[in-house]
Design a protein around this motif. Sequence first.
Motif, PDB file in Angstrom:
ATOM      1  N   GLN A   1      15.413  33.873 -15.074  1.00 31.02           N
ATOM      2  CA  GLN A   1      14.291  33.347 -15.865  1.00 31.02           C
ATOM      3  C   GLN A   1      14.711  32.172 -16.744  1.00 31.02           C
TER       4      GLN A   1
ATOM      5  N   GLY B   1       6.493  36.183 -15.695  1.00 30.99           N
ATOM      6  CA  GLY B   1       7.722  36.684 -16.287  1.00 30.99           C
ATOM      7  C   GLY B   1       8.279  37.901 -15.572  1.00 30.99           C
ATOM      8  N   ALA B   2       9.253  38.566 -16.209  1.00 33.27           N
ATOM      9  CA  ALA B   2      10.023  39.618 -15.534  1.00 33.27           C
ATOM     10  C   ALA B   2       9.195  40.861 -15.241  1.00 33.27           C
ATOM     11  N   PHE B   3       8.209  41.143 -16.085  1.00 30.57           N
ATOM     12  CA  PHE B   3       7.360  42.314 -15.823  1.00 30.57           C
ATOM     13  C   PHE B   3       6.008  42.112 -16.470  1.00 30.57           C
ATOM     14  N   ARG B   4       4.975  42.191 -15.658  1.00 27.45           N
ATOM     15  CA  ARG B   4       3.643  42.216 -16.214  1.00 27.45           C
ATOM     16  C   ARG B   4       2.798  43.111 -15.334  1.00 27.45           C
ATOM     17  N   MET B   5       2.091  44.025 -15.977  1.00 30.70           N
ATOM     18  CA  MET B   5       1.352  45.027 -15.232  1.00 30.70           C
ATOM     19  C   MET B   5      -0.007  44.447 -14.841  1.00 30.70           C
ATOM     20  N   ARG B   6      -0.130  44.073 -13.581  1.00 28.41           N
ATOM     21  CA  ARG B   6      -1.437  43.608 -13.092  1.00 28.41           C
ATOM     22  C   ARG B   6      -1.778  44.458 -11.888  1.00 28.41           C
ATOM     23  N   ALA B   7      -2.314  45.650 -12.171  1.00 21.97           N
ATOM     24  CA  ALA B   7      -2.454  46.658 -11.128  1.00 21.97           C
ATOM     25  C   ALA B   7      -3.842  46.703 -10.520  1.00 21.97           C
TER      26      ALA B   7
ATOM     27  N   HIS C   1      18.110  39.154 -13.705  1.00 19.01           N
ATOM     28  CA  HIS C   1      16.736  38.626 -13.792  1.00 19.01           C
ATOM     29  C   HIS C   1      16.535  37.786 -15.052  1.00 19.01           C
TER      30      HIS C   1
ATOM     31  N   PHE D   1       4.652  34.465  -8.764  1.00 13.89           N
ATOM     32  CA  PHE D   1       4.263  35.421  -9.804  1.00 13.89           C
ATOM     33  C   PHE D   1       5.350  35.514 -10.872  1.00 13.89           C
ATOM     34  N   ALA D   2       6.607  35.553 -10.439  1.00 14.46           N
ATOM     35  CA  ALA D   2       7.719  35.691 -11.392  1.00 14.46           C
ATOM     36  C   ALA D   2       7.749  34.508 -12.340  1.00 14.46           C
TER      37      ALA D   2
ATOM     38  N   ILE E   1       5.803  36.012  -4.384  1.00 16.24           N
ATOM     39  CA  ILE E   1       6.536  36.774  -5.401  1.00 16.24           C
ATOM     40  C   ILE E   1       7.228  35.879  -6.428  1.00 16.24           C
TER      41      ILE E   1
END
Lengths: 397, 251
Positions: free
Chosen positions: B77, B109-115, B73, B104-105, B101
């Motif tokens: 990026q 980026g590799a991880f972002r918390m949008r819950a 990953h 969003f990536a 998807i």
Amino acid sequence: MLGLNKKDLQLMLIVTGLTMLAPFILNPFPESSGMAQFNAGYPDLMQRFVIFGIFAIGFNLLFGLTGYLSFGHAAFLGVGSYGAIWMMKLVTLNVIPAIFMGVIVAGIFSVAVGYICLRRSGIYFSILTLAFAQMSYALAYSVLTPITGGETGLQIKSTDRPLLSNLAEGETGRANLFGMDMRQSFELNVGDWLFTFNAGYYIAAVVMLIAFYISIRIFRSPFGLMLRAIKSNQTRMSYTGLNPRPHTLAAFVISGMYAGLAGGLLVAMDTQVGPERMFWTASGEVVLMTILGGVGTLIGPVLGAGVIKYMENILSKINKDVLHEWFAFMPDGLEDFIVFLVYPFIGKGWHLTLGILFMLVVIFLPGGLVEGGQRIGKWIKNRGKAKDTGGSTEPAE
Amino acid sequence: MGILEVKDVGKRFGGLQALGDVNLSVKENSVHAIIGPNGAGKSTLLNCLVGKLIPDTGSVMFDGQSVLGRTPHEINQMGISRVFQTPEIFGDLTVLENMMIPCFAKRDGAFRMRAIEDMMREKDIVEKAESMLKDMNMADKHHMHAASMSRGDKRRLEIGMCLAQEPRLLLLDEPTAGMARADTNNTIDLLKQISDERDITIAIIEHDMHVVFSLAQRITVLAQGTPLVEDDPENIKGHPKVREAYLGETA
């Protein structure tokens, strides 16, 4: 409204209606009738419905979205319970800090467990979580007795003096919400019916509605999409520049916090904890609830929790005498024979009924009870249509 | 200097030297094909470029930065997207969700918390995904289950998902393997169009000579883990070493 689309809002309103009117809905039979034993509208059971509903909603956030089957979720429930009861024993008898404590302790514990277990996926992940849960159970049962009370567990005793309370000498503290006792109930007599409105139930129900609402939001969020992507294809996920590890860990921790919330609520309703709450059968039960209701659906886990808790509490109470009473109208020989046939499925044999129900659902309704509901809905709709057009619209299949 | 520089890369699996001293330079905004008989080490080389395998020796530089030791990953990026031999898509999701998807990536980026946000209310993402689907001629398939599509459509979707990330280098691993002639030609046209319209470098591993000679501007021939020749397509066709590698020594 509430940031939900129309369908989700409808579902949310239905669930709200059902939980708020539960004392009526679950008590359909008059007190003096023989069917009264099927009434489930008493506080203790209603509390269990919503609390295990929360537990299953949280479990479904992990299993339903990411596909990671945790077989040790009861550990988080238990750890949350222990956290909550210590809060009550030491600091305050108010349930809100206790519930928060349960969530926080379970959250911290699930970070540690998740960090290790999520190094593997599939069956190995399940086994790792099971191992962790059994270790927690064994520790709570023996080595950690000073903290957990060992085999007997923890209760609030008359010697407990929480910091923020003004109990009289020798008085045993009771869980309350700003002075309102959890066991306080209002009883309504209408004819032969008795409806009980219990403070503890309504507090647990409101918490469940909040938990349910948050789970809808997570399902529809970008984060929820990423979790479903993990379940669908992890290879594509990594080669799309997304790191699956923090996503799964976040889901695991959220799910663990839901379990801690359920554990905290259990303590708030009934101020005692024992290690058996962390036993592997308790972890298995939440898996059954989720699969029975419908994995990956919003309402499924709550339904599954309801069905299993209902059977556990109602079916198990029917005994041989009750059966004889029911079939008394039959000739003696036939009556004994029928009772002989039915007896293994009731009372202590209720697990047999549950097992058969579970097998039937998994084989014929892989989508759980929710799929069953959808099929019935479709069937009714199609039947109506067929009548309108005189049955001329035969499907091409 | 090319955008991708492979220097002296070697990889050994037990007793098998899969790659030995591979040197390769891919020029920016070109289409570079890597061909070779079965077992030549094409896929091993590709896996070394995307972080699935770590070579024993040598270096792989992308745009002046080393990719070695980075996870898939992270490499993605950096701007390298990969298309697989069998289309890897999110089969359980709808086509539109599949396309969202990578968007969003790219943005988060590799991880972002949008819950808590509603994904369908992320206007920029939905619009980008829809326009990408239109570019791929799949606008009518939005709400289809990705798994229920034909293989050609899955391939199109996968390529579209890679392009949605605006990569600088697109790696394709036998993109037409197992496809019918018509689907193969469609894929060739699509790739031609992509390389003409976008600022993108394409590296392609392929068995099918028809595909290679319709697309490639530069070809590297790999045999037994080492590059035999690197040249323009016209010169490759009649090259004796290439014939030998493909048809055996007696040819």
